[in-house]
Design a protein around this motif. Structure first.
Motif, PDB file in Angstrom:
ATOM      1  N   GLU A 161       0.832  -1.214   0.000  1.00 18.89           N
ATOM      2  CA  GLU A 161       0.000   0.000   0.000  1.00 18.89           C
ATOM      3  C   GLU A 161       0.868   1.266   0.000  1.00 18.89           C
ATOM      4  O   GLU A 161       0.575   2.232  -0.710  1.00 18.89           O
ATOM      5  CB  GLU A 161      -0.934   0.015   1.225  1.00 18.89           C
ATOM      6  N   LYS A 162       1.945   1.238   0.787  1.00 25.13           N
ATOM      7  CA  LYS A 162       2.853   2.395   0.884  1.00 25.13           C
ATOM      8  C   LYS A 162       3.526   2.658  -0.476  1.00 25.13           C
ATOM      9  O   LYS A 162       3.581   3.794  -0.946  1.00 25.13           O
ATOM     10  CB  LYS A 162       3.895   2.128   1.961  1.00 25.13           C
ATOM     11  N   GLN A 163       4.027   1.580  -1.095  1.00 24.68           N
ATOM     12  CA  GLN A 163       4.709   1.723  -2.393  1.00 24.68           C
ATOM     13  C   GLN A 163       3.742   2.205  -3.476  1.00 24.68           C
ATOM     14  O   GLN A 163       4.095   3.055  -4.306  1.00 24.68           O
ATOM     15  CB  GLN A 163       5.322   0.387  -2.821  1.00 24.68           C
ATOM     16  N   LEU A 164       2.514   1.658  -3.460  1.00 27.77           N
ATOM     17  CA  LEU A 164       1.522   2.072  -4.462  1.00 27.77           C
ATOM     18  C   LEU A 164       1.140   3.538  -4.285  1.00 27.77           C
ATOM     19  O   LEU A 164       1.006   4.277  -5.271  1.00 27.77           O
ATOM     20  CB  LEU A 164       0.270   1.185  -4.366  1.00 27.77           C
ATOM     21  N   TYR A 165       1.004   3.969  -3.036  1.00 29.62           N
ATOM     22  CA  TYR A 165       0.660   5.370  -2.770  1.00 29.62           C
ATOM     23  C   TYR A 165       1.745   6.292  -3.345  1.00 29.62           C
ATOM     24  O   TYR A 165       1.437   7.324  -3.958  1.00 29.62           O
ATOM     25  CB  TYR A 165       0.489   5.602  -1.261  1.00 29.62           C
ATOM     26  N   GLU A 166       3.014   5.900  -3.169  1.00 34.18           N
ATOM     27  CA  GLU A 166       4.128   6.713  -3.702  1.00 34.18           C
ATOM     28  C   GLU A 166       4.067   6.788  -5.228  1.00 34.18           C
ATOM     29  O   GLU A 166       4.305   7.848  -5.821  1.00 34.18           O
ATOM     30  CB  GLU A 166       5.466   6.109  -3.266  1.00 34.18           C
ATOM     31  N   ILE A 167       3.759   5.648  -5.863  1.00 39.64           N
ATOM     32  CA  ILE A 167       3.679   5.614  -7.326  1.00 39.64           C
ATOM     33  C   ILE A 167       2.516   6.482  -7.825  1.00 39.64           C
ATOM     34  O   ILE A 167       2.669   7.257  -8.773  1.00 39.64           O
ATOM     35  CB  ILE A 167       3.533   4.156  -7.832  1.00 39.64           C
ATOM     36  N   TYR A 168       1.360   6.377  -7.175  1.00 46.53           N
ATOM     37  CA  TYR A 168       0.199   7.180  -7.591  1.00 46.53           C
ATOM     38  C   TYR A 168       0.493   8.669  -7.425  1.00 46.53           C
ATOM     39  O   TYR A 168       0.104   9.487  -8.261  1.00 46.53           O
ATOM     40  CB  TYR A 168      -1.044   6.791  -6.787  1.00 46.53           C
ATOM     41  N   THR A 169       1.193   9.014  -6.345  1.00 50.07           N
ATOM     42  CA  THR A 169       1.560  10.427  -6.109  1.00 50.07           C
ATOM     43  C   THR A 169       2.463  10.934  -7.234  1.00 50.07           C
ATOM     44  O   THR A 169       2.286  12.055  -7.734  1.00 50.07           O
ATOM     45  CB  THR A 169       2.277  10.574  -4.746  1.00 50.07           C
ATOM     46  N   LYS A 170       3.407  10.092  -7.650  1.00 48.64           N
ATOM     47  CA  LYS A 170       4.321  10.469  -8.749  1.00 48.64           C
ATOM     48  C   LYS A 170       3.556  10.623 -10.067  1.00 48.64           C
ATOM     49  O   LYS A 170       3.827  11.541 -10.854  1.00 48.64           O
ATOM     50  CB  LYS A 170       5.430   9.419  -8.896  1.00 48.64           C
ATOM     51  N   MET A 171       2.609   9.720 -10.298  1.00 50.90           N
ATOM     52  CA  MET A 171       1.813   9.789 -11.529  1.00 50.90           C
ATOM     53  C   MET A 171       0.998  11.083 -11.579  1.00 50.90           C
ATOM     54  O   MET A 171       0.944  11.761 -12.613  1.00 50.90           O
ATOM     55  CB  MET A 171       0.887   8.569 -11.627  1.00 50.90           C
ATOM     56  N   LEU A 172       0.401  11.439 -10.443  1.00 48.63           N
ATOM     57  CA  LEU A 172      -0.415  12.659 -10.391  1.00 48.63           C
ATOM     58  C   LEU A 172       0.435  13.923 -10.472  1.00 48.63           C
ATOM     59  O   LEU A 172      -0.034  14.961 -10.946  1.00 48.63           O
ATOM     60  CB  LEU A 172      -1.267  12.670  -9.116  1.00 48.63           C
ATOM     61  N   SER A 173       1.690  13.825 -10.040  1.00 47.85           N
ATOM     62  CA  SER A 173       2.580  14.996 -10.166  1.00 47.85           C
ATOM     63  C   SER A 173       2.886  15.281 -11.641  1.00 47.85           C
ATOM     64  O   SER A 173       3.201  16.413 -12.011  1.00 47.85           O
ATOM     65  CB  SER A 173       3.885  14.778  -9.389  1.00 47.85           C
ATOM     66  N   LEU A 174       2.766  14.244 -12.478  1.00 47.93           N
ATOM     67  CA  LEU A 174       2.984  14.421 -13.919  1.00 47.93           C
ATOM     68  C   LEU A 174       1.712  14.861 -14.632  1.00 47.93           C
ATOM     69  O   LEU A 174       1.771  15.583 -15.633  1.00 47.93           O
ATOM     70  CB  LEU A 174       3.497  13.112 -14.545  1.00 47.93           C
ATOM     71  N   ASP A 175       0.563  14.370 -14.132  1.00 41.72           N
ATOM     72  CA  ASP A 175      -0.719  14.749 -14.747  1.00 41.72           C
ATOM     73  C   ASP A 175      -1.796  14.733 -13.668  1.00 41.72           C
ATOM     74  O   ASP A 175      -2.340  13.683 -13.315  1.00 41.72           O
ATOM     75  CB  ASP A 175      -1.063  13.760 -15.877  1.00 41.72           C
ATOM     76  N   LYS A 176      -2.090  15.908 -13.152  1.00 43.62           N
ATOM     77  CA  LYS A 176      -3.026  16.008 -12.014  1.00 43.62           C
ATOM     78  C   LYS A 176      -4.474  15.703 -12.403  1.00 43.62           C
ATOM     79  O   LYS A 176      -5.352  15.583 -11.556  1.00 43.62           O
ATOM     80  CB  LYS A 176      -2.923  17.387 -11.358  1.00 43.62           C
ATOM     81  N   ASN A 177      -4.737  15.598 -13.724  1.00 42.30           N
ATOM     82  CA  ASN A 177      -6.103  15.347 -14.191  1.00 42.30           C
ATOM     83  C   ASN A 177      -6.437  13.860 -14.328  1.00 42.30           C
ATOM     84  O   ASN A 177      -7.522  13.527 -14.822  1.00 42.30           O
ATOM     85  CB  ASN A 177      -6.332  16.043 -15.544  1.00 42.30           C
ATOM     86  N   ARG A 178      -5.514  13.002 -13.906  1.00 44.49           N
ATOM     87  CA  ARG A 178      -5.779  11.561 -14.031  1.00 44.49           C
ATOM     88  C   ARG A 178      -6.691  11.076 -12.893  1.00 44.49           C
ATOM     89  O   ARG A 178      -6.227  10.622 -11.851  1.00 44.49           O
ATOM     90  CB  ARG A 178      -4.455  10.790 -14.041  1.00 44.49           C
ATOM     91  N   GLU A 179      -8.000  11.202 -13.117  1.00 42.97           N
ATOM     92  CA  GLU A 179      -8.970  10.796 -12.093  1.00 42.97           C
ATOM     93  C   GLU A 179      -8.908   9.295 -11.830  1.00 42.97           C
ATOM     94  O   GLU A 179      -9.165   8.837 -10.716  1.00 42.97           O
ATOM     95  CB  GLU A 179     -10.399  11.191 -12.515  1.00 42.97           C
ATOM     96  N   ASP A 180      -8.577   8.504 -12.868  1.00 44.28           N
ATOM     97  CA  ASP A 180      -8.468   7.055 -12.692  1.00 44.28           C
ATOM     98  C   ASP A 180      -7.408   6.702 -11.664  1.00 44.28           C
ATOM     99  O   ASP A 180      -7.548   5.747 -10.898  1.00 44.28           O
ATOM    100  CB  ASP A 180      -8.166   6.371 -14.037  1.00 44.28           C
ATOM    101  N   VAL A 181      -6.339   7.518 -11.622  1.00 47.09           N
ATOM    102  CA  VAL A 181      -5.260   7.272 -10.659  1.00 47.09           C
ATOM    103  C   VAL A 181      -5.740   7.660  -9.249  1.00 47.09           C
ATOM    104  O   VAL A 181      -5.504   6.929  -8.284  1.00 47.09           O
ATOM    105  CB  VAL A 181      -3.981   8.051 -11.043  1.00 47.09           C
TER     106      VAL A 181
END
Length: 218
Positions: free
Chosen positions: A194-214
Motif C-alpha cells: 500500500e505504501k509503495q503504491l501510494y508513492e507511485i500514484y503520487t508520482k503519476m499525479l505529479s505528472l498529470d493532475k487530471n488523471r482521475e483514474d489514478v
C-alpha cells in the motif's frame, strides 16, 4: 628524424634510458614510435597507457586504455579487459566507452550473479547518456536491461526519468503503471504494498493532475 629511422630495439633502449633518467615525457615519445611498428603488442600498450597516466596526459592515457580494453576482449582475456575498463572509469568517469564494453560483457553472462552486474553498470551508462542529452541511447540501454530484468523497479524509474527528459509524459505514466503491476504482483506484505503504491500514484499525479483514474486507485 632519428626516431623514425631507428630500429625497434633502439627505440626500446632509448625509452628505457629516459625512463631511468626520470624523464618519462621524453621516454614515452620513443615508446609511441615503437608502438606504430607493433600495434598488437599488449606490453607496449600497457606501458603507454600507464606512462601517460603517470605524466598526467589523460587524453593519451584514455586512448591507449581503450586499445588495451579492445585487445583484451579480442584475445578472450576477460578478467584483464574488466580490470582496464575499471582503470579507465577511474581516469574518466564520464566516458561512456568502458561502461558500454562492461555492459556488453556482463549482460551476456549465463551465471546470474555475473549477469546482475550489468544493472548498476547500465544505470551509470544511462546517466552518462542523459547528462549529454542523448536520450535515444539512454532509452535503448534501459530497454536492453529491462529485457533481462523485467521486474527491476529501479530500471522502470530510469525509463521514467528518460521519458520526462524527452517530454513524453504520457509514456512516463505508462511506465509507472508497469511499476504498479510489479508491486501488486510481487509485494506480499500488505502495508509495504500500500505504501509503495501510494508513492507511485503520487508520482503519476505529479505528472498529470487530471488523471482521475489514478486518484480512484489511491
Amino acid at each position: 628524424g632519428f626516431a623514425r629511422l631507428a630500429s625497434y630495439e633502439e627505440l626500446m633502449e632509448l625509452n628505457e634510458f629516459y625512463r631511468n633518467d626520470r624523464k618519462p615525457e621524453i621516454a614515452v615519445k620513443y615508446l609511441e614510435t615503437a608502438y606504430l611498428r607493433d600495434e598488437n603488442n599488449f606490453d607496449l600498450l600497457k606501458k603507454l597507457a600507464e606512462t601517460f597516466e603517470i605524466i598526467g596526459n589523460n587524453p593519451k592515457a584514455t586512448k591507449y586504455y581503450k586499445k588495451l580494453i579492445l585487445l583484451s576482449f579480442d584475445n578472450g582475456s576477460y578478467e584483464q579487459a574488466v580490470y582496464y575498463c575499471n582503470k579507465l572509469i577511474n581516469l574518466s568517469s564520464t566516458d561512456s566507452f568502458p561502461y558500454e564494453k562492461l555492459l556488453e560483457f556482463y549482460i551476456e553472462q549465463e551465471e546470474p550473479s555475473e549477469k546482475e552486474k550489468s544493472v548498476p553498470i547500465g544505470k551509470q551508462l544511462i546517466e552518462i547518456y542523459r547528462s549529454l542529452g542523448n536520450y535515444e541511447d539512454s532509452e535503448k540501454t534501459c530497454q536492453k536491461l529491462l529485457s533481462g530484468f523485467p521486474t527491476d523497479i529501479s530500471l522502470y524509474q530510469s525509463m521514467v526519468n528518460i521519458l520526462i527528459d524527452s517530454e513524453r509524459i504520457d509514456e512516463a505514466i505508462d511506465e509507472y503503471e508497469k511499476i504498479e503491476n510489479i508491486i501488486i504482483n510481487n509485494e506480499p506484505d500488505e502495508n509495504s504494498r500500500e505504501k509503495q503504491l501510494y508513492e507511485i500514484y503520487t508520482k503519476m499525479l505529479s505528472l498529470d493532475k487530471n488523471r482521475e483514474d489514478v486518484r480512484k486507485r489511491m
